[in-house]
Design a protein around this motif. Structure first.
Motif, short mmCIF file in Angstrom:
data_model
loop_
_atom_site.label_atom_id
_atom_site.label_comp_id
_atom_site.label_asym_id
_atom_site.label_seq_id
_atom_site.Cartn_x
_atom_site.Cartn_y
_atom_site.Cartn_z
N GLU A 33 -7.03 -32.25 117.04
CA GLU A 33 -5.68 -32.63 117.46
C GLU A 33 -5.73 -33.61 118.64
O GLU A 33 -4.72 -34.24 118.97
N LEU A 34 -6.88 -33.74 119.28
CA LEU A 34 -7.01 -34.63 120.44
C LEU A 34 -7.48 -36.02 120.08
O LEU A 34 -7.55 -36.90 120.94
N ALA A 35 -7.85 -36.23 118.81
CA ALA A 35 -8.33 -37.55 118.38
C ALA A 35 -7.14 -38.48 118.13
O ALA A 35 -5.99 -38.04 118.09
N ASP A 36 -7.46 -39.76 117.93
CA ASP A 36 -6.37 -40.73 117.78
C ASP A 36 -5.82 -40.81 116.36
O ASP A 36 -4.89 -41.56 116.09
N LYS A 37 -6.40 -40.04 115.42
CA LYS A 37 -5.90 -40.05 114.05
C LYS A 37 -5.55 -38.63 113.63
O LYS A 37 -6.39 -37.89 113.12
N PRO A 38 -4.30 -38.22 113.88
CA PRO A 38 -3.91 -36.82 113.61
C PRO A 38 -4.05 -36.42 112.15
O PRO A 38 -4.14 -35.21 111.84
N GLU A 39 -4.07 -37.40 111.23
CA GLU A 39 -4.19 -37.03 109.80
C GLU A 39 -5.53 -36.40 109.48
O GLU A 39 -5.70 -35.77 108.42
N PHE A 40 -6.53 -36.54 110.38
CA PHE A 40 -7.85 -35.95 110.14
C PHE A 40 -8.06 -34.64 110.91
O PHE A 40 -9.16 -34.13 110.99
N ASP A 41 -6.99 -34.11 111.51
CA ASP A 41 -7.10 -32.89 112.32
C ASP A 41 -7.48 -31.69 111.44
O ASP A 41 -6.75 -31.33 110.52
N ASN A 42 -8.61 -31.06 111.75
CA ASN A 42 -9.10 -29.92 110.96
C ASN A 42 -8.53 -28.58 111.42
O ASN A 42 -8.86 -27.55 110.82
N SER A 43 -7.68 -28.57 112.45
CA SER A 43 -7.17 -27.30 112.99
C SER A 43 -6.52 -26.42 111.92
O SER A 43 -6.90 -25.25 111.75
N PRO A 44 -5.52 -26.92 111.16
CA PRO A 44 -4.89 -26.04 110.17
C PRO A 44 -5.84 -25.62 109.05
O PRO A 44 -5.72 -24.51 108.52
N LEU A 45 -6.80 -26.48 108.70
CA LEU A 45 -7.76 -26.14 107.65
C LEU A 45 -8.63 -24.97 108.08
O LEU A 45 -8.87 -24.03 107.30
N MET A 46 -9.11 -25.00 109.32
CA MET A 46 -9.96 -23.92 109.83
C MET A 46 -9.19 -22.60 109.84
O MET A 46 -9.71 -21.56 109.43
N GLN A 47 -7.95 -22.67 110.32
CA GLN A 47 -7.13 -21.45 110.38
C GLN A 47 -6.97 -20.83 109.00
O GLN A 47 -7.18 -19.63 108.82
N GLU A 48 -6.57 -21.65 108.05
CA GLU A 48 -6.32 -21.13 106.70
C GLU A 48 -7.61 -20.62 106.06
O GLU A 48 -7.62 -19.56 105.43
N LEU A 49 -8.70 -21.36 106.24
CA LEU A 49 -9.98 -20.97 105.64
C LEU A 49 -10.46 -19.63 106.17
O LEU A 49 -10.89 -18.76 105.42
N LEU A 50 -10.36 -19.44 107.49
CA LEU A 50 -10.80 -18.18 108.09
C LEU A 50 -9.93 -17.01 107.61
O LEU A 50 -10.44 -15.93 107.31
#
Length: 688
Positions: free
Chosen positions: A255-272
């Motif tokens: 979420e801190l990178a300049d391209k929010p479309e590549f943010d893995n935060s929601p993917l990690m949450q759902e996967l776990l």
């Protein structure tokens, strides 16, 4: 596109589909995105028909019959899908990715259904009750029955349907995670000036200048690919340049990178969350418990005790390492504070001051062609096998193809894809193309299918017409992946499922790879690997002695770093609800084991592909677990002679060639004559 050119659909309609070929090797160069859907659909249909045939109530409960029908069909599907997956990892394009993702749900659904098929499970149990099974088949049936249970074969109704949906969604999320890391890495660049590039090695500068020119720009194009990133972090004198690169690297796909479309935060949450739900459906308290069933370790608690014990042993050494860095930075570099982006730079300066050499000096002696030539010679001497360059269809002009021969006989084949480039996943890995197998559908003398492997690294390209230069760490990486390759290629087992690395406990599969790393520290070996890029002279003994003296430089810090990753992974999967506190859990782990936690903005977990997209979920500890085994195995070579032919033959016979016919602990004890001890690992890392 030329208006008269045939469309991709027309091409695939008139040209034979390479993914449906029965040739012994995939025709990688001919595979196009348009081939994927029709070929995989056809192979899925064939596999479904084979499954229906062997699960018919009238079909015999006989392994030979089952294998001739089902294993042959699933092997064809697996080989084609493996080729597609490999291209997706090393030659990724938007069209290929789209075609891969379009078919992924159907493939996942088939394999989920196969693993949980009640009728097939019943057939396997009936076959396992036979009295006339070979040891190989008895073991593979034992593994298969265990895997049926872990794949939901004993679930029914809504639970079974939900389990299948979890598998499909998890596969999609893992693929998306991997794509985000690749796209975030490929999509970032920075153009630096000559002033900012002061201190950076000449070949890295030459490649960066060429990359900028290719874009029609002045200066030097820097990327987050490791062969660019690491030398800049180690050598660039410009502190602000190092900071910019560091921030971009450790916030990739977050979420801190300049391209929010590549943010893995929601993917990690759902996967776990899905992994915990899957474990509960199978009757486990958490995903870590389910993950450990086919491994050597018996429980999450045992793993965490092991990691914490190792952390306690390493921590005093790590603290000493850090104090030395801080003192040196103040005294020699006038840096009163040490930031995360200074560590690699100051470490390199300290190493140069203390041991009077640099990684850059060593690189001049380690050209890729010479290293490969030396590696091939070592394999011949140790195991009596020769790697011979050969021809095959490849996906990129830099890929090398070799045949593995013993006494002139072909025993395996390997693709070497060693250079970093856009569209290629970061990191290094070995993957199977095919396993050794006595194919029941081929009744001729050539019935045996030989093993084939991919060996993938991300090394820098050569610059200014010279060959690629490797760091000593790069050489260690190459030997590591070669160890995995040997484990796959030198197996003598000919039953699918227990041949090569198939079925080997995940926390033992790193033993052969880590074992091979030890050769990189032997003078006799390094002489064979080295030849100066300009003069061809072998690496001087004086320089090697300095490298050896520096071998355990910062071993304490490096050990704690690996323990941090492993403990984070295990806690993440052993504590339900962790998906809601990924960052805070990582901070807790760092507070417990680290002596120098990274800055708050560090989002390492967002590109931790090992556990979110690479099969190491609740298994990252295996690197340290297997290191105990590999160090103890190496100590036998230290005791009996590094190139002692009897020791080499025993290692080949008891570990490399056994596949998973025996449990990994039994393989180790057959080689070493006793259970493993941690002493050798601590001694090798200077922490005895």
């Amino acid at each position: 596109m030329d208006a008269n050119a045939a469309s991709p659909a027309a091409v695939t309609a008139t040209v034979p589909n390479p993914l449906l070929s029965t040739a012994s090797l995939p025709d990688f160069a001919a595979i196009e995105p348009g081939h994927i859907q029709p070929a995989i659909s056809e192979l899925l249909n064939q596999a479904r028909q084979a499954l229906a045939e062997v699960t018919d109530p009238q079909a015999p409960a006989d392994y030979e019959s089952l294998s001739r029908v089902l294993n042959v069909a699933t092997e064809r599907l697996g080989t084609a899908w493996g080729a597609v997956g490999h291209l997706n990892a090393v030659a990724n394009t938007p069209a290929l990715r789209e075609a891969y993702n379009a078919v992924l749900p159907a493939v996942t659904e088939f394999y989920t259904g196969l693993g949980s098929n009640e009728a097939l499970y019943a057939k396997y149990k009936a076959i396992a009750g036979s009295a006339d099974l070979t040891p190989e088949r008895r073991q593979l049936l034992k593994h298969a029955i265990r895997d049926f249970v872990l794949s939901g074969a004993e679930l029914s109704g809504e639970a079974k349907e939900r389990f299948a949906k979890i598998q499909e969604r998890s596969a999609e999320l893992a693929q998306a995670f991997s794509e985000h890391v690749m796209d975030a890495t490929d999509g970032w660049s920075l153009f630096a000036t000559a002033q900012e590039m002061q201190g950076v090695p000449p070949d890295v500068q030459a490649n960066a200048r060429a990359a900028a020119e290719k874009d029609g720009r002045e200066g030097f194009k820097l990327t987050l690919h490791f062969p660019v990133y690491m030398p800049v972090m180690q050598y660039a004198e410009d502190r602000s340049l190092r900071e910019r690169l560091y921030r971009a690297y450790v916030t990739r796909a977050s979420e801190l990178a300049d391209k929010p479309e590549f943010d893995n935060s929601p993917l990690m949450q759902e996967l776990l969350a899905l992994r915990q739900e899957e474990a509960r459906l199978l009757g486990f308290n958490n995903f870590a418990e389910a993950s450990l069933v086919p491994k050597m370790a018996s429980s999450p608690a045992q793993v965490m005790d092991f990691l914490r014990d190792l952390a306690a042993r390493a921590k005093p050494y790590a603290q000493r390492d850090l104090d030395e860095l801080k003192d040196f930075a103040k005294a020699a570099l006038q840096m009163p504070t040490l930031q995360a982006w200074d560590l690699a730079y100051v470490s390199e300066k300290l190493k140069e001051a203390r041991y009077a050499f640099s990684d850059q000096e060593v690189r001049q002696y380690l050209t890729l062609p010479r290293v490969l030539e030396g590696l091939f010679r070592i394999l011949d001497r140790l195991f009596g096998v020769q790697l011979v360059p050969a021809k095959a269809s490849v996906w990129h002009e830099s890929v090398q193809f070799c045949e593995l021969r013993r006494d002139g006989q072909l025993i395996g084949q390997v693709y070497l894809d060693l250079f970093a480039r856009n569209g290629k996943r970061p990191g290094a890995w070995m993957d199977e193309v095919r396993s050794r197998w006595n194919r029941p559908d081929l009744q001729s003398a050539g019935a045996e299918q030989i093993p084939v492997a991919h060996l993938v690294c991300n090394f820098p390209q050569g610059a200014d017409g010279k060959p690629a230069l490797l760091t000593h760490d790069d050489v260690i990486t190459l030997f590591h992946e070669c160890g995995h390759g040997l484990h796959h290629l030198l197996t003598q087992v000919k039953e699918l499922g227990v041949s090569g690395i198939s079925g080997v406990e995940w926390d033992a599969v790193e033993l052969p790879s880590q074992f091979m790393e030890n050769f990189c520290w032997e003078w006799e070996v390094v002489q064979q690997l080295s030849g100066h890029v300009d003069t061809g002279a072998s690496l001087p003994r004086e320089l090697f002695d300095k490298m050896l003296a520096a071998k355990n430089f910062q071993a304490g810090l490096q050990t704690l770093r690996q323990i941090e990753f492993a403990l984070f992974d295990m806690r993440l999967h052993a504590e339900p609800g962790s998906e809601n506190r990924i960052q805070s859990l990582l901070e807790e782990v760092r507070a417990e084991v680290s002596v120098n936690p990274p800055p708050e903005f560090n989002r390492f977990q967002h590109s931790f592909s090992h556990i979110f997209a690479g099969g190491y979920a609740a298994g990252y500890y295996s690197y340290k677990w297997a290191e105990v085994l590999s160090a103890d195995c190496w100590s036998a070579f230290e005791e009996e002679g590094v190139f002692n032919p009897e020791t080499g033959r025993r290692y080949l016979d008891e570990i490399l060639s056994m596949g998973s016919v025996r449990d990994a602990m039994d393989n180790f004890k057959a080689f070493r004559g006793r259970e493993p001890k941690i002493d050798a690992l601590l001694r090798h890392q200077g922490m005895a």
